[in-house]
Design a protein around this motif. Structure first.
Motif, PDB file in Angstrom:
ATOM      1  N   SER A 184       0.858  -1.183   0.000  1.00  0.00           N
ATOM      2  CA  SER A 184       0.000   0.000   0.000  1.00  0.00           C
ATOM      3  C   SER A 184       0.892   1.230   0.000  1.00  0.00           C
ATOM      4  O   SER A 184       2.021   1.190   0.497  1.00  0.00           O
ATOM      5  N   LEU A 185       0.359   2.329  -0.543  1.00  0.00           N
ATOM      6  CA  LEU A 185       1.095   3.596  -0.568  1.00  0.00           C
ATOM      7  C   LEU A 185       0.486   4.522   0.479  1.00  0.00           C
ATOM      8  O   LEU A 185      -0.709   4.843   0.418  1.00  0.00           O
ATOM      9  N   LYS A 186       1.323   4.929   1.440  1.00  0.00           N
ATOM     10  CA  LYS A 186       0.848   5.764   2.548  1.00  0.00           C
ATOM     11  C   LYS A 186       1.422   7.165   2.402  1.00  0.00           C
ATOM     12  O   LYS A 186       2.626   7.334   2.173  1.00  0.00           O
ATOM     13  N   THR A 187       0.573   8.182   2.550  1.00  0.00           N
ATOM     14  CA  THR A 187       1.025   9.569   2.435  1.00  0.00           C
ATOM     15  C   THR A 187       1.562  10.059   3.787  1.00  0.00           C
ATOM     16  O   THR A 187       1.382   9.396   4.818  1.00  0.00           O
ATOM     17  N   CYS A 188       2.183  11.258   3.764  1.00  0.00           N
ATOM     18  CA  CYS A 188       2.789  11.778   5.002  1.00  0.00           C
ATOM     19  C   CYS A 188       1.758  12.101   6.069  1.00  0.00           C
ATOM     20  O   CYS A 188       2.099  12.247   7.240  1.00  0.00           O
ATOM     21  N   ASP A 189       0.460  12.217   5.678  1.00  0.00           N
ATOM     22  CA  ASP A 189      -0.578  12.461   6.690  1.00  0.00           C
ATOM     23  C   ASP A 189      -1.308  11.163   7.059  1.00  0.00           C
ATOM     24  O   ASP A 189      -2.444  11.175   7.544  1.00  0.00           O
ATOM     25  N   SER A 190      -0.631  10.026   6.789  1.00  0.00           N
ATOM     26  CA  SER A 190      -1.094   8.698   7.232  1.00  0.00           C
ATOM     27  C   SER A 190      -2.390   8.231   6.572  1.00  0.00           C
ATOM     28  O   SER A 190      -3.169   7.524   7.180  1.00  0.00           O
ATOM     29  N   ARG A 191      -2.582   8.607   5.295  1.00  0.00           N
ATOM     30  CA  ARG A 191      -3.704   8.051   4.547  1.00  0.00           C
ATOM     31  C   ARG A 191      -3.180   7.103   3.466  1.00  0.00           C
ATOM     32  O   ARG A 191      -2.016   7.179   3.080  1.00  0.00           O
ATOM     33  N   PHE A 192      -4.068   6.220   3.002  1.00  0.00           N
ATOM     34  CA  PHE A 192      -3.683   5.228   1.991  1.00  0.00           C
ATOM     35  C   PHE A 192      -4.302   5.587   0.646  1.00  0.00           C
ATOM     36  O   PHE A 192      -5.443   6.055   0.584  1.00  0.00           O
ATOM     37  N   LEU A 193      -3.551   5.327  -0.432  1.00  0.00           N
ATOM     38  CA  LEU A 193      -4.075   5.574  -1.771  1.00  0.00           C
ATOM     39  C   LEU A 193      -4.965   4.411  -2.202  1.00  0.00           C
ATOM     40  O   LEU A 193      -4.544   3.258  -2.212  1.00  0.00           O
ATOM     41  N   SER A 194      -6.203   4.746  -2.588  1.00  0.00           N
ATOM     42  CA  SER A 194      -7.136   3.754  -3.106  1.00  0.00           C
ATOM     43  C   SER A 194      -7.021   3.715  -4.635  1.00  0.00           C
ATOM     44  O   SER A 194      -6.551   4.680  -5.243  1.00  0.00           O
ATOM     45  N   ASN A 195      -7.448   2.596  -5.254  1.00  0.00           N
ATOM     46  CA  ASN A 195      -7.285   2.480  -6.707  1.00  0.00           C
ATOM     47  C   ASN A 195      -8.124   3.474  -7.508  1.00  0.00           C
ATOM     48  O   ASN A 195      -7.856   3.727  -8.679  1.00  0.00           O
ATOM     49  N   ASP A 196      -9.122   4.115  -6.859  1.00  0.00           N
ATOM     50  CA  ASP A 196      -9.903   5.139  -7.564  1.00  0.00           C
ATOM     51  C   ASP A 196      -9.282   6.532  -7.407  1.00  0.00           C
ATOM     52  O   ASP A 196      -9.863   7.540  -7.827  1.00  0.00           O
ATOM     53  N   GLY A 197      -8.080   6.582  -6.781  1.00  0.00           N
ATOM     54  CA  GLY A 197      -7.371   7.855  -6.635  1.00  0.00           C
ATOM     55  C   GLY A 197      -7.680   8.600  -5.357  1.00  0.00           C
ATOM     56  O   GLY A 197      -7.055   9.614  -5.049  1.00  0.00           O
TER      57      GLY A 197
END
Length: 491
Positions: A184-197
């Motif tokens: 999974s790809l996690k952003t610096c604010d601790s959210r995950f990228l979903s396949n719908d963007g």
């Protein structure tokens, strides 16, 4: 891995997990290989090398610097000192993200269990499939191969945009989270990228991707068999229509250098806003006050790159300007660690001071207030530490920390006037106990000091003046008297 990017592309290192959930292991004795490892430590890490001329086949190099090979009878060895024809393998990716490895000269498949490994199967069976577990440090910059632009969090649009010329600031930090063979790809604010963007709080099937390799680049395949790609003018990162990765679906992972902000004794931030000269004269932190610290592997000296791509350099009369486009002797600085502050020594042997007008000049023989700077790391709000024997992770049954795990915990790094506070997932703080153990259940915070000593590695000093180190049993201790391999951490 060649790169179009600003920074060095990371060498792909990984563990290979067989159908019995065991890692491919290179033993030091007799250069034997087996599939008996229960976790990914040093012996289980393999480096992928590709032929510059012919990118079709790959070589697998062990931690001992020897290459995996198969002879015509399917016998597998790992003693070759250089890549020979029998060391050539073809990667045959499967729909579930696993790999089959096919001997290029003999076209047989490599697999097996425990000590019984061979390369003799004519067709791919379950025992010939390997899951790929990346061994590199999971925090990096993500570069689109086709767009030659970097991914960054666009908080206002609630997406990851792939439109940065340089990976600048905390928004460009991407953390790869590995779970059950998927990433999974996690952003610096601790959210995950979903396949719908979209960016979401929970890690689910729509945020899990299988990793594929194509000519040394990475592709991310979603749960529907489609690949992540930058879409539209801002390069919104989401799954596209393709069920086969082309150039648009390929990415490089590049190392993420530390980026820092300096504050002088006049409480102003060091900046390049006013042009070529570097001055401590700004009241707010922007990209102009952020500098990328690049540590020279040979000399261990530091270079400071501006967001325009130039380097700090020493010019006549000791002045520091941002005019250098190449690294050379005058762009190199020694950092001296003075507890809550740092001092910088230029190539003329003089210390850098902030003059009355804020201008930085290397003219001082000794260190006083004007030569001391507050240095703040801005692009690691999430801290993941890897030492010589593995990652730092909470101990299962106590308040201590392990330093030898193949999985990692993500800790929170909070700046505190030149020092840092490290917070655990449970909201409790790190501290060093009277017996020298690093514990992770403190009610009140304790200061730690980060020293950037080597390319890609830091030492961490506790308030007691001792360094954090991994001991022989794999426990994180706070009793190191000096810096050695056990007290240097990838971060």
């Amino acid at each position: 891995m060649p790169t179009n990017g600003v920074n060095r592309a990371l060498k792909l290192q990984f563990g290979l997990i067989n159908y019995e959930n065991r890692y491919l292991t290179a033993e030091a004795f007799g250069f034997k290989v087996n599939a008996s490892g229960v976790s990914m430590k040093k012996k289980q890490i393999w480096t992928l090398e590709q032929d510059e001329q012919d990118g079709q086949f790959v070589f697998l190099r062990s931690h001992l610097g020897r290459y995996l090979a198969s002879d015509k009878d399917g016998k597998v060895t790992c003693g070759a000192e250089k890549p020979e024809p029998e060391c050539r393998f073809l990667i045959v990716p499967q729909s579930d993200g696993r790999w089959a490895l096919q001997s290029e000269p003999y076209l047989r498949y490599f697999g097996g269990s425990a000590d019984y490994l061979s390369c003799f199967s004519q067709a791919i069976g379950e025992q010939d499939l390997w899951a790929v577990h990346l061994a590199l440090h999971p925090q990096a910059s993500l570069l689109s191969v086709a767009r030659k632009r970097y991914a960054h969090l666009s908080a206002s649009d609630g997406e990851i945009s792939v439109d940065s010329n340089i990976p600048w600031g905390v928004d460009s930090l991407v953390t790869l989270v590995y779970l059950d063979g998927k990433y999974s790809l996690k952003t610096c604010d601790s959210r995950f990228l979903s396949n719908d963007g979209k960016l979401v709080k929970e890690n689910t099937t729509t945020t899990s991707f299988t990793l594929e390799l194509k000519s040394g680049k990475l592709a991310f395949k979603d749960c529907d068999g489609k690949y992540l790609t930058p879409v539209g003018p801002t390069g919104t990162l989401r799954s596209g229509r393709c069920s086969k990765p082309g150039k648009d679906e390929l990415f490089d992972l590049e190392e993420s250098h530390p980026q820092v902000v300096f504050q002088a004794a006049n409480k102003r931030f060091v900046s390049v806003k006013q042009g070529l000269s570097i001055s401590a004269n700004q009241d707010v932190e922007t990209d102009m006050e952020t500098f990328q610290m690049e540590i020279d592997k040979g000399t261990k000296k530091s270079m400071f790159r501006t967001n325009g791509g130039s380097y700090w350099t020493l010019v006549t009369h000791g002045e520091i300007q941002s005019t250098a486009t190449e690294v050379e002797i005058n762009t190199m600085f020694d950092i001296e660690w003075q507890g809550h502050r740092v001092a910088l020594k230029a190539s003329n042997g003089k210390y850098v001071c902030a003059k009355k007008n804020g201008q930085l000049s290397a003219v001082s023989e000794t260190i006083g207030d004007d030569e001391l700077f507050l240095m703040k790391l801005i692009n690691r709000p999430m801290l993941i530490l890897r030492g010589e024997n593995g990652f730092v992770c909470h101990h299962k049954n106590s308040n201590t920390l392990n330093a030898n795990r193949s999985v990692y915990d993500i800790f929170c790094l909070i700046f505190n006037d030149g020092a840092y506070i490290i917070k655990s997932v449970n909201g409790k703080f790190w501290y060093v106990s009277n017996s020298g153990l690093v514990c992770a259940d403190g009610e009140k915070s304790e200061d730690f000091f980060l020293e950037f000593l080597e390319h890609g590695r830091i030492a961490i000093k506790s308030s007691n003046g001792k360094y954090l180190r991994g001991d022989q049993g794999g426990t994180l201790m706070g009793d190191g008297l000096s810096v050695d391999v056990s007290s240097l951490w990838e971060y």
